[in-house]
Design an enzyme around this catalytic site. Structure first.
Site, short mmCIF file in Angstrom:
data_model
loop_
_atom_site.label_atom_id
_atom_site.label_comp_id
_atom_site.label_asym_id
_atom_site.label_seq_id
_atom_site.Cartn_x
_atom_site.Cartn_y
_atom_site.Cartn_z
N GLN A 101 -43.96 -21.57 -63.47
CA GLN A 101 -43.90 -22.04 -61.93
C GLN A 101 -44.02 -23.43 -61.73
OE1 GLN A 101 -46.82 -21.18 -58.66
NE2 GLN A 101 -45.08 -19.80 -57.98
N TYR A 188 -47.40 -25.04 -49.56
CA TYR A 188 -47.38 -26.29 -50.46
C TYR A 188 -46.15 -27.21 -50.19
CZ TYR A 188 -51.17 -24.01 -52.46
OH TYR A 188 -52.34 -23.28 -52.93
N ARG A 235 -39.67 -19.36 -55.08
CA ARG A 235 -40.81 -18.33 -54.43
C ARG A 235 -40.81 -18.72 -52.92
NH1 ARG A 235 -46.64 -15.71 -55.61
NH2 ARG A 235 -45.92 -13.56 -55.76
N GLY A 331 -50.19 -8.47 -58.46
CA GLY A 331 -51.11 -9.47 -58.90
C GLY A 331 -52.47 -9.02 -59.27
N ARG A 332 -53.21 -8.68 -58.41
CA ARG A 332 -54.47 -8.43 -58.71
C ARG A 332 -54.65 -7.23 -59.64
NH1 ARG A 332 -54.17 -9.53 -53.13
NH2 ARG A 332 -55.56 -11.25 -52.20
#
Length: 385
Positions: A101, A188, A235, A331-332
């Site tokens: 990424q 971002y 993404r 994810g987690r």
């Protein structure tokens, strides 16, 4: 779950994936200092999770000014490329497929993280709110701080950034990655250009939606010229509403999020990218994406679609079976369960996540999460269909 749609093969660009379970990009802040260099420990972390059908690395800043958090890895120096090569070799040794990424935080940074203490970069000189940067206060220790006031990028600066994305993509190939993902989410840099909340420019990069999508388009085209569109993804975090305004830090709620992101997805479709990754709101009781949006995403984009956002295996499988998704990212659960695909396939219980060890540190909460009992593990069916 062994017969679930999560465990059927699927093509992704030039690759064939063994299953549809994705390790998404997860910031862990464990790069070696000085130099923000990926380490042997990071290689072990990714190797442990290589039974995912598809993996995307944690965000790697494309240049020093792209950093917003201490100890995150870069992908612009020779030492960083060498460090990432250890990661890709470890993943490939297990038969895994991993993309890098490519990340630039833009205004979500602090002068303490910027070269020569300069101001962070942004589409407009608007200070980020409801979000924190993370600076080192002494070796191995740090603190969250409000981002510094950014400076507005000139058009010459923007052209240089596009070149930096292209160079970072080449660096990723040199490090052995199978492809790259452009981070255009979570508030971002590229997300900042897309959003009217952060972009007040009056030149060709601001104003109309098509102008605000210009940086995305230029970066996607430049990177595709390096790696090929069949080794690329992007993404996004399309937020439609917020039940908790303090959670908007993961992105921006646009005036017309449906139109904004369908037009952004058209950019990817025009270039022919391999996949689109959508990170949904992930806090408790967060609203689901509208069904009409999911349907138009599918109609607009012909590549593979990945969704992430507190999915259970069952919910993810239903989305695949409805042909609205092709892969589901966890994810987690993947942080705490290095053997997650096998646990899901066999209905084995999941390790709990230790939130205190998510960011920074060493092996604790990183590479020391146990696999399922070895006697059961060795007899388990591999996660392929």
């Amino acid at each position: 779950m062994k017969n679930s749609s999560l465990f059927t093969p699927v093509a992704l660009g030039r690759h064939t994936l063994n299953n549809r379970i994705v390790l998404p990009p997860l910031t862990r802040q464990r790069a070696a200092q000085p130099g923000d260099v990926p380490t042997e420990l990071m290689a072990l972390y990714y190797r442990q999770r290589a039974t995912a059908g598809f993996m995307i690395s944690e965000g790697a800043q494309i240049e020093p000014r792209g950093q917003g958090y201490a100890w995150t890895p870069g992908i612009y120096s020779a030492a960083q490329i060498d460090g990432w090569r250890k990661v890709t070799e470890a993943v490939h040794a297990e038969g895994g497929i991993i993309f890098a990424q490519l990340w630039h935080v833009g205004r979500v940074s602090h002068t303490a993280l910027q070269p020569d203490g300069g101001a962070p970069l942004a589409p407009s000189a608007i200070q980020a709110q409801k979000v924190k940067a993370f600076i080192e206060t002494e070796p191995g220790k740090g603190m969250l701080v409000a981002p510094s006031m950014p400076r507005e990028l000139s058009t010459a600066d923007i052209r240089q950034l596009v070149e930096l994305y292209a160079q970072a993509a080449q660096n990723a190939l040199d490090a052995g990655f199978d492809g790259v993902e452009i981070h255009a989410a979570n508030g971002y840099l590229i997300n900042q250009f897309i959003s009217t909340h952060a972009n007040k420019r009056t030149d060709e990069y601001g104003g109309s939606l098509q102008n605000r999508l210009r940086l995305l388009r230029e970066v996607v085209q430049a990177v595709a010229a390096v790696v090929g569109p069949d080794r690329m993804g992007v993404r996004f975090t399309p937020l439609f509403s917020s039940t908790d305004e303090d959670r908007v830090y993961i992105g921006f709620v646009e005036e017309d999020p449906h139109q904004t992101y369908i037009e952004a997805i058209r950019v990817l479709e025009q270039v022919g990218l391999a996949y689109l990754s959508i990170a949904e709101a992930d806090w408790d009781n967060a609203p689901d994406l509208p069904d009409a949006f999911r349907r138009e995403v599918r109609q607009t984009f012909s590549g593979r679609i990945i969704y992430a956002g507190r999915y259970s295996a069952e919910r993810g499988a239903r989305l695949i079976e409805a042909k609205l998704a092709d892969l589901i990212a966890f994810g987690r659960p993947f942080i705490a369960n290095p053997d997650l695909p096998r646990r899901l396939a066999n209905g084995w219980p999941l390790n709990p996540l230790d939130a205190a060890t998510l960011y920074g540190g060493g092996e604790d909460g990183f590479t020391d999460y146990p696999r399922h009992d070895e006697t059961e593990f060795s007899a388990a069916t591999h996660c392929q269909a």
